[in-house]
Write a protein that holds these residues in place. Sequence first.
Motif, mmCIF file in Angstrom:
data_model
loop_
_atom_site.group_PDB
_atom_site.id
_atom_site.type_symbol
_atom_site.label_atom_id
_atom_site.label_comp_id
_atom_site.label_asym_id
_atom_site.label_seq_id
_atom_site.Cartn_x
_atom_site.Cartn_y
_atom_site.Cartn_z
ATOM 1 N N VAL A 1 0.849 -1.189 0.000
ATOM 2 C CA VAL A 1 0.000 0.000 0.000
ATOM 3 C C VAL A 1 0.888 1.244 0.000
ATOM 4 O O VAL A 1 1.928 1.265 0.668
ATOM 5 N N PHE A 2 0.451 2.273 -0.727
ATOM 6 C CA PHE A 2 1.143 3.565 -0.710
ATOM 7 C C PHE A 2 0.296 4.563 0.089
ATOM 8 O O PHE A 2 -0.936 4.517 0.026
ATOM 9 N N VAL A 3 0.984 5.461 0.783
ATOM 10 C CA VAL A 3 0.290 6.514 1.526
ATOM 11 C C VAL A 3 0.963 7.846 1.180
ATOM 12 O O VAL A 3 2.188 7.965 1.266
ATOM 13 N N GLU A 4 0.152 8.808 0.771
ATOM 14 C CA GLU A 4 0.692 10.103 0.348
ATOM 15 C C GLU A 4 -0.167 11.236 0.898
ATOM 16 O O GLU A 4 -1.382 11.079 1.057
ATOM 17 N N GLY A 5 0.455 12.389 1.090
ATOM 18 C CA GLY A 5 -0.301 13.602 1.346
ATOM 19 C C GLY A 5 -0.758 14.209 0.029
ATOM 20 O O GLY A 5 -0.313 13.817 -1.060
ATOM 21 N N ALA A 6 -1.662 15.192 0.142
ATOM 22 C CA ALA A 6 -2.273 15.767 -1.053
ATOM 23 C C ALA A 6 -1.244 16.411 -1.980
ATOM 24 O O ALA A 6 -1.345 16.283 -3.206
ATOM 25 N N ALA A 7 -0.268 17.115 -1.418
ATOM 26 C CA ALA A 7 0.701 17.818 -2.280
ATOM 27 C C ALA A 7 1.536 16.829 -3.078
ATOM 28 O O ALA A 7 1.821 17.048 -4.267
ATOM 29 N N THR A 8 1.913 15.727 -2.441
ATOM 30 C CA THR A 8 2.698 14.700 -3.135
ATOM 31 C C THR A 8 1.864 14.072 -4.252
ATOM 32 O O THR A 8 2.327 13.914 -5.387
ATOM 33 N N TYR A 9 0.625 13.742 -3.930
ATOM 34 C CA TYR A 9 -0.272 13.139 -4.930
ATOM 35 C C TYR A 9 -0.487 14.088 -6.111
ATOM 36 O O TYR A 9 -0.401 13.689 -7.281
ATOM 37 N N GLU A 10 -0.729 15.347 -5.801
ATOM 38 C CA GLU A 10 -0.971 16.313 -6.883
ATOM 39 C C GLU A 10 0.278 16.501 -7.737
ATOM 40 O O GLU A 10 0.191 16.696 -8.947
ATOM 41 N N TRP A 11 1.445 16.408 -7.093
ATOM 42 C CA TRP A 11 2.695 16.503 -7.859
ATOM 43 C C TRP A 11 2.782 15.335 -8.845
ATOM 44 O O TRP A 11 3.124 15.526 -10.016
ATOM 45 N N VAL A 12 2.478 14.135 -8.374
ATOM 46 C CA VAL A 12 2.547 12.950 -9.246
ATOM 47 C C VAL A 12 1.563 13.095 -10.413
ATOM 48 O O VAL A 12 1.909 12.822 -11.569
ATOM 49 N N LEU A 13 0.333 13.540 -10.111
ATOM 50 C CA LEU A 13 -0.652 13.730 -11.188
ATOM 51 C C LEU A 13 -0.129 14.688 -12.247
ATOM 52 O O LEU A 13 -0.234 14.422 -13.450
ATOM 53 N N ARG A 14 0.455 15.813 -11.769
ATOM 54 C CA ARG A 14 0.965 16.839 -12.708
ATOM 55 C C ARG A 14 2.169 16.330 -13.479
ATOM 56 O O ARG A 14 2.228 16.414 -14.701
ATOM 57 N N ALA A 15 3.132 15.778 -12.755
ATOM 58 C CA ALA A 15 4.410 15.413 -13.371
ATOM 59 C C ALA A 15 4.229 14.346 -14.437
ATOM 60 O O ALA A 15 4.935 14.337 -15.444
ATOM 61 N N GLU A 16 3.281 13.437 -14.203
ATOM 62 C CA GLU A 16 3.087 12.328 -15.143
ATOM 63 C C GLU A 16 1.854 12.532 -16.029
ATOM 64 O O GLU A 16 1.487 11.625 -16.781
ATOM 65 N N ASN A 17 1.199 13.692 -15.906
ATOM 66 C CA ASN A 17 0.021 13.994 -16.743
ATOM 67 C C ASN A 17 -1.016 12.865 -16.642
ATOM 68 O O ASN A 17 -1.582 12.413 -17.651
ATOM 69 N N GLY B 1 5.340 10.362 1.419
ATOM 70 C CA GLY B 1 5.580 11.732 1.861
ATOM 71 C C GLY B 1 4.262 12.473 1.856
ATOM 72 O O GLY B 1 3.217 11.905 1.493
ATOM 73 N N GLY B 2 4.256 13.724 2.288
ATOM 74 C CA GLY B 2 5.383 14.495 2.756
ATOM 75 C C GLY B 2 5.789 14.209 4.195
ATOM 76 O O GLY B 2 5.294 13.299 4.854
ATOM 77 N N GLY B 3 6.708 15.060 4.641
ATOM 78 C CA GLY B 3 7.319 14.858 5.933
ATOM 79 C C GLY B 3 6.356 14.975 7.101
ATOM 80 O O GLY B 3 6.464 14.231 8.084
ATOM 81 N N ASP B 4 5.426 15.908 7.010
ATOM 82 C CA ASP B 4 4.497 16.054 8.130
ATOM 83 C C ASP B 4 3.582 14.835 8.244
ATOM 84 O O ASP B 4 3.261 14.393 9.359
#
Length: 189
Positions: A46-62, A122-125
């Motif tokens: 299972v992967f666990v991410e915060g919103a900013a990390t997830y949104e980065w992945v969506l953007r970076a990989e279109n 991530g993220g760190g918090d």
Amino acid sequence: MTDIVYYTASTLNGFLADASHSLDWLFSVDNAGAPDIAAFMDTTGVFVEGAATYEWVLRAENLMAEPRKWQQFYGDKPTYVFTSRKLPIPAGADVRLVNGPVTSALADIKAAAGDKDVWIVGGGDLAGQFLDAGALNELIISFAPAALTGGAPLLPRSVGPERLKLRSAQQHGQFAMLRYEVLATGGAA
Ligand SMILES: NC(=O)c1ccc[n+]([C@@H]2O[C@H](COP(=O)([O-])OP(=O)(O)OC[C@H]3O[C@@H](n4cnc5c(N)ncnc54)[C@H](OP(=O)(O)O)[C@@H]3O)[C@@H](O)[C@H]2O)c1
């Protein structure tokens, strides 16, 4: 047994991304001999991410336009995204949006992992929230030869050697990978 592992790359001075959420500092490092993510993926359920990390992945990989790329990285494994918002989800991706204390989602996350581990991306918090809840078992940090003046912090918590036990230190090309076991409060090595 399922372990909850915070696995990430960091600048030498403890940042995951710059203030604009850019990873240019990371992508500029020579990748030869870099840590083998594929091996870590095999142990992940299972992967666990915060919103900013997830949104980065969506953007970076279109990914909203090219949703099939999601499976290329995540496969069919679930990803829990902590967010207070209704974020978009690529077609066919097993993304589960969760909101609130990590303790509320913990049983679901562990059950979804089966006999594999949970990767806190991530993220760190967010990793810190699992630490606060006594639910983080391991840190695996690959330090890169880079520093930033600010940005997204690696682990914005006060935590000392009574909680962290160094288990290994390895060179992977230009990265120094440190593995720490997280000890329970008052725990022994
Ligand atoms: N160097 C690397 O290998 C690496 C690894 C991972 C991430 N990164 C990068 O590092 C940056 C991390 O960003 P970040 O520090 O802002 O962290 P983040 O954890 O990715 O995102 C923080 C956001 O997650 C949501 N959130 C966190 N905890 C929550 C909770 N308990 N309940 C509900 N929502 C919660 C909140 O967003 P909302 O409430 O607004 O939805 C919060 O603002 C990103 O740019 C990412 O791409 C780099």
